[in-house]
Design a protein around this motif. Structure first.
Motif, PDB file in Angstrom:
ATOM      1  N   ASN A  78      20.071 -52.522  37.271  1.00 27.29           N
ATOM      2  CA  ASN A  78      19.347 -53.528  36.497  1.00 27.29           C
ATOM      3  C   ASN A  78      19.950 -53.638  35.105  1.00 27.29           C
ATOM      4  O   ASN A  78      19.880 -52.683  34.331  1.00 27.29           O
ATOM      5  CB  ASN A  78      17.867 -53.141  36.413  1.00 27.29           C
ATOM      6  CG  ASN A  78      17.014 -54.223  35.789  1.00 27.29           C
ATOM      7  OD1 ASN A  78      17.399 -54.882  34.835  1.00 27.29           O
ATOM      8  ND2 ASN A  78      15.822 -54.394  36.341  1.00 27.29           N
ATOM      9  N   PRO A  79      20.523 -54.794  34.757  1.00 26.77           N
ATOM     10  CA  PRO A  79      21.158 -54.945  33.444  1.00 26.77           C
ATOM     11  C   PRO A  79      20.178 -54.858  32.272  1.00 26.77           C
ATOM     12  O   PRO A  79      20.595 -54.688  31.129  1.00 26.77           O
ATOM     13  CB  PRO A  79      21.820 -56.325  33.511  1.00 26.77           C
ATOM     14  CG  PRO A  79      21.115 -57.047  34.604  1.00 26.77           C
ATOM     15  CD  PRO A  79      20.619 -56.007  35.563  1.00 26.77           C
ATOM     16  N   GLY A  80      18.877 -54.925  32.550  1.00 23.92           N
ATOM     17  CA  GLY A  80      17.879 -54.827  31.489  1.00 23.92           C
ATOM     18  C   GLY A  80      17.585 -53.404  31.044  1.00 23.92           C
ATOM     19  O   GLY A  80      16.896 -53.182  30.042  1.00 23.92           O
ATOM     20  N   ILE A  81      18.114 -52.416  31.771  1.00 20.97           N
ATOM     21  CA  ILE A  81      17.845 -51.017  31.414  1.00 20.97           C
ATOM     22  C   ILE A  81      18.671 -50.643  30.185  1.00 20.97           C
ATOM     23  O   ILE A  81      19.887 -50.752  30.180  1.00 20.97           O
ATOM     24  CB  ILE A  81      18.140 -50.075  32.599  1.00 20.97           C
ATOM     25  CG1 ILE A  81      17.179 -50.376  33.753  1.00 20.97           C
ATOM     26  CG2 ILE A  81      18.032 -48.608  32.159  1.00 20.97           C
ATOM     27  CD1 ILE A  81      17.483 -49.621  35.031  1.00 20.97           C
ATOM     28  N   GLU A  82      17.965 -50.201  29.131  1.00 21.50           N
ATOM     29  CA  GLU A  82      18.613 -49.846  27.862  1.00 21.50           C
ATOM     30  C   GLU A  82      18.719 -48.338  27.665  1.00 21.50           C
ATOM     31  O   GLU A  82      19.466 -47.877  26.809  1.00 21.50           O
ATOM     32  CB  GLU A  82      17.828 -50.454  26.703  1.00 21.50           C
ATOM     33  CG  GLU A  82      17.779 -51.966  26.729  1.00 21.50           C
ATOM     34  CD  GLU A  82      16.907 -52.551  25.626  1.00 21.50           C
ATOM     35  OE1 GLU A  82      16.509 -51.812  24.700  1.00 21.50           O
ATOM     36  OE2 GLU A  82      16.614 -53.752  25.707  1.00 21.50           O
ATOM     37  N   GLY A  83      17.968 -47.556  28.426  1.00 19.32           N
ATOM     38  CA  GLY A  83      17.964 -46.106  28.278  1.00 19.32           C
ATOM     39  C   GLY A  83      17.193 -45.489  29.430  1.00 19.32           C
ATOM     40  O   GLY A  83      16.812 -46.166  30.382  1.00 19.32           O
ATOM     41  N   MET A  84      16.980 -44.172  29.343  1.00 19.00           N
ATOM     42  CA  MET A  84      16.263 -43.490  30.416  1.00 19.00           C
ATOM     43  C   MET A  84      15.650 -42.193  29.895  1.00 19.00           C
ATOM     44  O   MET A  84      16.299 -41.453  29.168  1.00 19.00           O
ATOM     45  CB  MET A  84      17.217 -43.168  31.568  1.00 19.00           C
ATOM     46  CG  MET A  84      16.529 -42.523  32.757  1.00 19.00           C
ATOM     47  SD  MET A  84      17.601 -42.379  34.188  1.00 19.00           S
ATOM     48  CE  MET A  84      17.916 -44.104  34.547  1.00 19.00           C
ATOM     49  N   ASN A  85      14.414 -41.943  30.291  1.00 26.18           N
ATOM     50  CA  ASN A  85      13.791 -40.644  30.066  1.00 26.18           C
ATOM     51  C   ASN A  85      13.941 -39.839  31.346  1.00 26.18           C
ATOM     52  O   ASN A  85      13.689 -40.347  32.438  1.00 26.18           O
ATOM     53  CB  ASN A  85      12.311 -40.774  29.728  1.00 26.18           C
ATOM     54  CG  ASN A  85      12.087 -41.327  28.345  1.00 26.18           C
ATOM     55  OD1 ASN A  85      11.782 -42.505  28.195  1.00 26.18           O
ATOM     56  ND2 ASN A  85      12.240 -40.499  27.342  1.00 26.18           N
ATOM     57  N   ILE A  86      14.353 -38.585  31.203  1.00 28.51           N
ATOM     58  CA  ILE A  86      14.447 -37.661  32.325  1.00 28.51           C
ATOM     59  C   ILE A  86      13.489 -36.530  31.998  1.00 28.51           C
ATOM     60  O   ILE A  86      13.668 -35.815  31.018  1.00 28.51           O
ATOM     61  CB  ILE A  86      15.891 -37.173  32.523  1.00 28.51           C
ATOM     62  CG1 ILE A  86      16.767 -38.383  32.844  1.00 28.51           C
ATOM     63  CG2 ILE A  86      15.952 -36.117  33.625  1.00 28.51           C
ATOM     64  CD1 ILE A  86      18.238 -38.102  32.898  1.00 28.51           C
ATOM     65  N   ILE A  87      12.447 -36.406  32.827  1.00 31.51           N
ATOM     66  CA  ILE A  87      11.326 -35.536  32.495  1.00 31.51           C
ATOM     67  C   ILE A  87      11.016 -34.596  33.651  1.00 31.51           C
ATOM     68  O   ILE A  87      11.036 -34.997  34.815  1.00 31.51           O
ATOM     69  CB  ILE A  87      10.066 -36.378  32.170  1.00 31.51           C
ATOM     70  CG1 ILE A  87      10.354 -37.328  31.004  1.00 31.51           C
ATOM     71  CG2 ILE A  87       8.871 -35.490  31.883  1.00 31.51           C
ATOM     72  CD1 ILE A  87       9.253 -38.326  30.758  1.00 31.51           C
ATOM     73  N   ASN A  88      10.698 -33.356  33.317  1.00 26.09           N
ATOM     74  CA  ASN A  88      10.228 -32.373  34.287  1.00 26.09           C
ATOM     75  C   ASN A  88       8.975 -31.737  33.701  1.00 26.09           C
ATOM     76  O   ASN A  88       9.046 -31.050  32.692  1.00 26.09           O
ATOM     77  CB  ASN A  88      11.320 -31.329  34.556  1.00 26.09           C
ATOM     78  CG  ASN A  88      10.824 -30.167  35.367  1.00 26.09           C
ATOM     79  OD1 ASN A  88      10.749 -29.052  34.862  1.00 26.09           O
ATOM     80  ND2 ASN A  88      10.484 -30.400  36.608  1.00 26.09           N
ATOM     81  N   ALA A  94       0.932 -29.718  31.002  1.00 21.41           N
ATOM     82  CA  ALA A  94       2.152 -30.492  30.741  1.00 21.41           C
ATOM     83  C   ALA A  94       2.242 -31.697  31.674  1.00 21.41           C
ATOM     84  O   ALA A  94       3.327 -32.240  31.893  1.00 21.41           O
ATOM     85  CB  ALA A  94       3.379 -29.601  30.894  1.00 21.41           C
ATOM     86  N   TYR A  95       1.113 -32.116  32.227  1.00 20.80           N
ATOM     87  CA  TYR A  95       0.992 -33.313  33.064  1.00 20.80           C
ATOM     88  C   TYR A  95       1.628 -33.185  34.440  1.00 20.80           C
ATOM     89  O   TYR A  95       1.946 -34.196  35.062  1.00 20.80           O
ATOM     90  CB  TYR A  95       1.544 -34.557  32.342  1.00 20.80           C
ATOM     91  CG  TYR A  95       0.936 -34.754  30.976  1.00 20.80           C
ATOM     92  CD1 TYR A  95      -0.407 -35.094  30.850  1.00 20.80           C
ATOM     93  CD2 TYR A  95       1.685 -34.565  29.826  1.00 20.80           C
ATOM     94  CE1 TYR A  95      -0.976 -35.253  29.598  1.00 20.80           C
ATOM     95  CE2 TYR A  95       1.124 -34.717  28.580  1.00 20.80           C
ATOM     96  CZ  TYR A  95      -0.207 -35.066  28.470  1.00 20.80           C
ATOM     97  OH  TYR A  95      -0.768 -35.209  27.234  1.00 20.80           O
TER      98      TYR A  95
END
Length: 148
Positions: A78-88, A94-95
């Motif tokens: 998707n060309p609209g993706i500007e960044g990414m969070n990678i979460i554990n 801690a959800y």
């Protein structure tokens, strides 16, 4: 070994449907049903492991080795993706809602994409001595490094 009651183990076994992005003998990556943002993907090991505190170093190395490949594919989709969070997340505080270790890859489209993380600034509470005390407690509990 899989846990008969774990929702992610049921997804791995095919008992609960999922939209798979990638799968091999070690991991399964599938779209999160909640889609925090479009493309939100979960990466799980095929063995049932509760959280990072129970994750063997070798399994962690294998699991995390898939993250760049998936992140690059998600971004390229998707060309609209500007960044990414990678979460554990680990533990309910801690959800962590599913107690099978997993990594969230959450594409970011803009600052207004309805996903947020808040890191409070508590720097006024810690001088060098206070930070050294925290570090000493951690260092005292380190085991042998896995690549030593």
């Amino acid at each position: 070994m899989l846990d008969e009651n774990c929702i992610f183990c049921k997804i791995i076994r095919g008992e609960i449907p999922s939209v798979t992005v990638f799968e091999d003998d070690h991991v399964k990556a599938f779209l999160d049903i909640s889609q925090a943002t479009p493309g939100h993907t979960l990466l799980v090991p095929k063995d049932h492991i509760e959280d990072i505190f129970h994750l063997p170093a070798q399994t962690a190395a294998t699991l995390f080795s898939y993250v760049p490949m998936l992140a690059q594919a998600i971004k390229a989709s998707n060309p609209g993706i500007e960044g990414m969070n990678i979460i554990n997340n680990n533990g309910e505080v801690a959800y962590q809602s599913v107690h099978h270790v997993h990594i969230h890859l959450i594409p970011r489209y803009s600052a207004q994409d309805d996903f947020s993380i808040h890191f409070g600034n508590h720097s006024d509470m810690y001088d060098t001595a206070a930070l050294e005390k925290v570090a000493a407690g951690i260092k005292a509990n380190l085991k042998e490094a896995p690549h030593a």
